[in-house]
Design a protein around this motif. Structure first.
Motif, PDB file in Angstrom:
ATOM      1  N   UNK A  50     -61.238 -29.162  -2.014  1.00 15.37           N
ATOM      2  CA  UNK A  50     -62.416 -29.844  -2.674  1.00 15.37           C
ATOM      3  C   UNK A  50     -62.813 -28.747  -3.621  1.00 15.37           C
ATOM      4  N   UNK A  51     -62.939 -27.606  -3.473  1.00 10.20           N
ATOM      5  CA  UNK A  51     -63.432 -26.445  -4.409  1.00 10.20           C
ATOM      6  C   UNK A  51     -62.467 -26.693  -5.710  1.00 10.20           C
ATOM      7  N   UNK A  52     -61.067 -26.801  -5.499  1.00  9.75           N
ATOM      8  CA  UNK A  52     -60.225 -26.641  -6.489  1.00  9.75           C
ATOM      9  C   UNK A  52     -60.382 -28.183  -7.367  1.00  9.75           C
ATOM     10  N   UNK A  53     -60.700 -29.070  -6.793  1.00  9.90           N
ATOM     11  CA  UNK A  53     -60.801 -30.392  -7.641  1.00  9.90           C
ATOM     12  C   UNK A  53     -61.819 -30.292  -8.269  1.00  9.90           C
ATOM     13  N   UNK A  74     -61.512 -27.920 -11.302  1.00 10.25           N
ATOM     14  CA  UNK A  74     -60.553 -28.552 -12.489  1.00 10.25           C
ATOM     15  C   UNK A  74     -61.528 -29.413 -13.199  1.00 10.25           C
ATOM     16  N   UNK A  75     -62.361 -30.113 -12.769  1.00  8.08           N
ATOM     17  CA  UNK A  75     -63.173 -30.957 -13.586  1.00  8.08           C
ATOM     18  C   UNK A  75     -64.041 -30.061 -14.379  1.00  8.08           C
ATOM     19  N   UNK A  76     -64.638 -29.078 -13.980  1.00  6.41           N
ATOM     20  CA  UNK A  76     -65.436 -28.363 -14.499  1.00  6.41           C
ATOM     21  C   UNK A  76     -64.653 -27.081 -15.680  1.00  6.41           C
ATOM     22  N   UNK A  77     -63.326 -27.403 -15.407  1.00  2.41           N
ATOM     23  CA  UNK A  77     -62.211 -26.385 -16.063  1.00  2.41           C
ATOM     24  C   UNK A  77     -62.564 -24.889 -15.726  1.00  2.41           C
ATOM     25  N   UNK A  78     -63.003 -24.694 -14.622  1.00  2.00           N
ATOM     26  CA  UNK A  78     -63.238 -23.030 -14.194  1.00  2.00           C
ATOM     27  C   UNK A  78     -61.989 -22.555 -13.815  1.00  2.00           C
ATOM     28  N   UNK A 133     -52.173 -27.551 -14.248  1.00  2.00           N
ATOM     29  CA  UNK A 133     -51.823 -28.065 -15.680  1.00  2.00           C
ATOM     30  C   UNK A 133     -52.976 -28.696 -16.234  1.00  2.00           C
ATOM     31  N   UNK A 134     -53.504 -29.688 -15.268  1.00  2.00           N
ATOM     32  CA  UNK A 134     -54.768 -30.305 -15.940  1.00  2.00           C
ATOM     33  C   UNK A 134     -55.780 -29.582 -16.330  1.00  2.00           C
ATOM     34  N   UNK A 135     -55.971 -28.444 -15.743  1.00  2.00           N
ATOM     35  CA  UNK A 135     -57.132 -27.823 -16.303  1.00  2.00           C
ATOM     36  C   UNK A 135     -57.122 -26.952 -17.619  1.00  2.00           C
ATOM     37  N   UNK A 136     -55.605 -26.744 -17.929  1.00  2.00           N
ATOM     38  CA  UNK A 136     -55.375 -26.149 -19.228  1.00  2.00           C
ATOM     39  C   UNK A 136     -55.622 -27.374 -20.288  1.00  2.00           C
TER      40      UNK A 136
END
Lengths: 318, 272
Positions: A271-274, A277-281, B126-129
């Motif tokens: 959950x934290x990872x998802x 990713x949305x916040x591009x942290x 990869x999607x974070x990048x």
């Protein structure tokens, strides 16, 4: 015995190299981020001096190879840096969540492994029966359905229609074990539905394949009792694939929890990872990715080594 | 061949029927759908009625319309991604198996490393990048699934390149592309075609999972995975509407699996 040790060492060495390469990939993810990290964190209004100072603080003024080794040393000490979104230490953010994820995956595995092994052996014994076909259909369904579909069906049925569970699996660290097990039963069962059928099929196949070989026929013809045939002759050769199935399932569970965690709003690493990713942290994503990959690779490595170590052909070399 | 097609197993017949229905939805979505894909037609979360057979979604768009357009967007996206994955995977597999030596080693080891990271986790990294976008999702999923296609291609091609006719072609001085097209591809059609079907299922599930997590297809485009996400709150009120797009995904992947099973059965020459 010498040959066996060599194989295990070779596999260990390969695992170590894989881990190292993956740490390079995960580290370089930050390098590929567009724009300047310091500028992005501080915003457009920051003065040039502040940005330069911040770059020094992050170590961004160093060459990337130096930064990689500093980062690797920090990670080895459990320091994953600070979150880009809120500046908190990443290790503090993930510690509890990783424990929660392991708890859920372990809980699901504790139910799934015995069920799958027992039913798999049963299916092997009752080959071509109705039960056998049912398992085939179930495993096809399990791999074809999106995990969130299975999860929401479980929620609709057991949480809303019958009202046995809460649709959200909210756990807190101070929760007693009994309450916690009850609160996470629904996500654990969902994970079970995803993996059990597949595990069962693999167990069935790994028992059936030695049962068809000439040495089993030979044992049969010698007049050994069927139980002894299975335990003494078939099982040692089926052990390696079964161990493999169990370990691969565990590895799958650790990763497969991501979707289930999101559906049940379970405070885990996925959950934290998802969210990150949305916040591009990136630092948080890096840490999560590294932990997931590490767990996955270590479980695969364990499976391979156990499979080598229990292989009867290698245990008794000519 | 005609005799064989005459006795299609019921599972495969079901699969073909479903795929045909979906194809109609994909091709004629604007004709069949009662409203526009992004058109707001009423209040949010309207219940099922004659006017809106499956009600409306979180923004008041017609659910049935979005389901039909969802078929178009989801299937097209998965198809493009699968083909791209195949392009990457088969090219790498064939080239590696013919050239051998360090090229083969380099490709093989890189794939080993890529496959050591769990697919979803790697996709998230990869999607974070790249930041979540449609193009990024397609490329990332194609790259990850391409490694799986490579594994199969390499295994199949590995058995082919040792054959005399490939050696003969090499001695004649034929080009790499010629050998792939004229010698390897025709002999690898059956396993690759089956893999195409299965890979499509995995890609389809992968993209819908990413969309469900809010990292795949961006709104306002109708896509089944993101439709489940957008309307998930309805489930807590006991409304099963959000399950419809999820069921649509499941039915398609099961159908494709049925067809692939039948195809494998036919090409392997086994009779019941």
């Amino acid at each position: 015995m010498h040959q066996l040790l060599g194989l295990i060492l070779k596999r260990l060495g390969f695992g170590a190299i894989t881990l190292l390469v993956i740490s390079v990939i995960v580290f370089s993810a930050v390098e590929f981020l567009p724009g300047d990290l310091a500028q992005q964190v501080l915003g457009q209004s920051a003065t040039e001096e502040t940005v330069a100072a911040f770059r020094r603080e992050l170590g961004l003024d160093q060459p990337s190879v130096t930064r990689y080794f500093i980062w690797l040393a920090d990670v080895a000490h459990g320091d994953f840096g600070n979150s880009l979104a809120n500046g908190q230490a990443v290790s503090g953010l993930i510690a509890q969540r990783f424990a929660n994820t392991l708890f859920l995956a372990g809980y699901a595995a504790a139910i799934a492994v015995p069920i799958a092994l027992i039913l798999g052996v049963l299916a092997a014994l009752t080959r071509r029966s109705l039960f056998d076909r049912l398992i085939n259909i179930l495993s096809l369904g399990a791999i074809s359905m999106p995990e969130f579909f299975i999860a929401y069906i479980m929620v609709t049925l057991f949480a809303l229609k019958f009202g046995w569970f809460s649709p959200l699996a909210n756990v807190t660290p101070e929760m007693p074990l009994g309450t916690r097990l009850w609160a996470t039963l629904l996500p654990a069962l969902t994970l079970n539905l995803v993996v059990v059928a597949h595990m069962m099929r693999m167990t069935r196949a790994s028992i059936l394949s030695p049962m068809a070989s000439p040495y089993i026929e030979m044992a049969d013809l010698k007049g050994i009792t069927p139980l002894r045939v299975v335990i003494r002759h078939a099982l040692p050769n089926a052990l390696a694939p079964i161990i493999n199935v169990v370990a691969l399932t565990l590895a799958y569970l650790v990763v497969g929890v991501v979707i289930v965690e999101v559906v049940f709003v379970y405070p885990g690493l996925g959950q934290l990872m998802v969210d990150s990713v949305a916040k591009r942290d990136m630092t948080v994503v890096q840490a999560c990715c590294l932990i997931f990959a590490l767990t996955y690779i270590l479980l695969n490595l364990t499976a391979d080594i156990l499979a080598i170590a229990t292989n009867p052909r290698l245990l008794h070399p000519k | 061949m005609a005799r064989r097609i005459g006795k299609i197993p019921p599972t495969a017949a079901f699969g073909i029927a479903v795929v045909t229905t979906y194809s109609v939805a994909v091709l004629f979505a604007p004709v069949i759908a009662p409203y526009g894909q992004t058109e707001v037609v009423g209040a949010p979360f309207l219940p099922w009625s004659g006017e809106h057979p499956f009600g409306t979604d979180n923004l008041g768009r017609d659910m049935l319309t979005r389901l039909i357009y969802g078929a178009r967007n989801s299937v097209a996206l998965a198809l493009v991604t699968t083909l791209l994955a195949f392009l990457i995977g088969t090219a790498a597999g064939f080239v590696g198996s013919i050239l051998k030596g360090w090229t083969d080693m380099a490709i093989g080891r890189s794939v080993d490393v890529l496959m050591a990271i769990p697919a979803l986790i790697f996709a998230l990294l990869l999607l974070t990048i790249t930041g979540p976008s449609l193009v990024a999702t397609v490329l990332v999923v194609a790259l990850i699934e391409g490694t799986r296609v490579y594994r199969l291609t390499r295994a199949v091609a590995g058995n082919l390149v040792v054959m005399e006719f490939v050696e003969a072609a090499q001695l004649r001085g034929e080009s790499l592309w010629w050998i792939i097209r004229r010698e390897l591809l025709p002999n690898a059609t059956a396993p690759l075609a089956a893999e195409l079907g299965l890979r499509f299922c995995f890609v389809f599930l992968f993209i819908s999972a990413l969309s469900f997590l809010g990292l795949g297809v961006r709104p306002p485009l109708a896509e089944w995975g993101s439709m489940v996400r957008e309307n998930a709150t309805l489930i807590t009120y006991g409304d099963i509407t959000p399950l419809l797009p999820a069921a649509a995904i499941a039915i398609l992947t099961i159908s494709v699996n049925f067809i692939v099973d039948w195809f494998l059965h036919m090409t392997s020459g086994l009779e019941e």
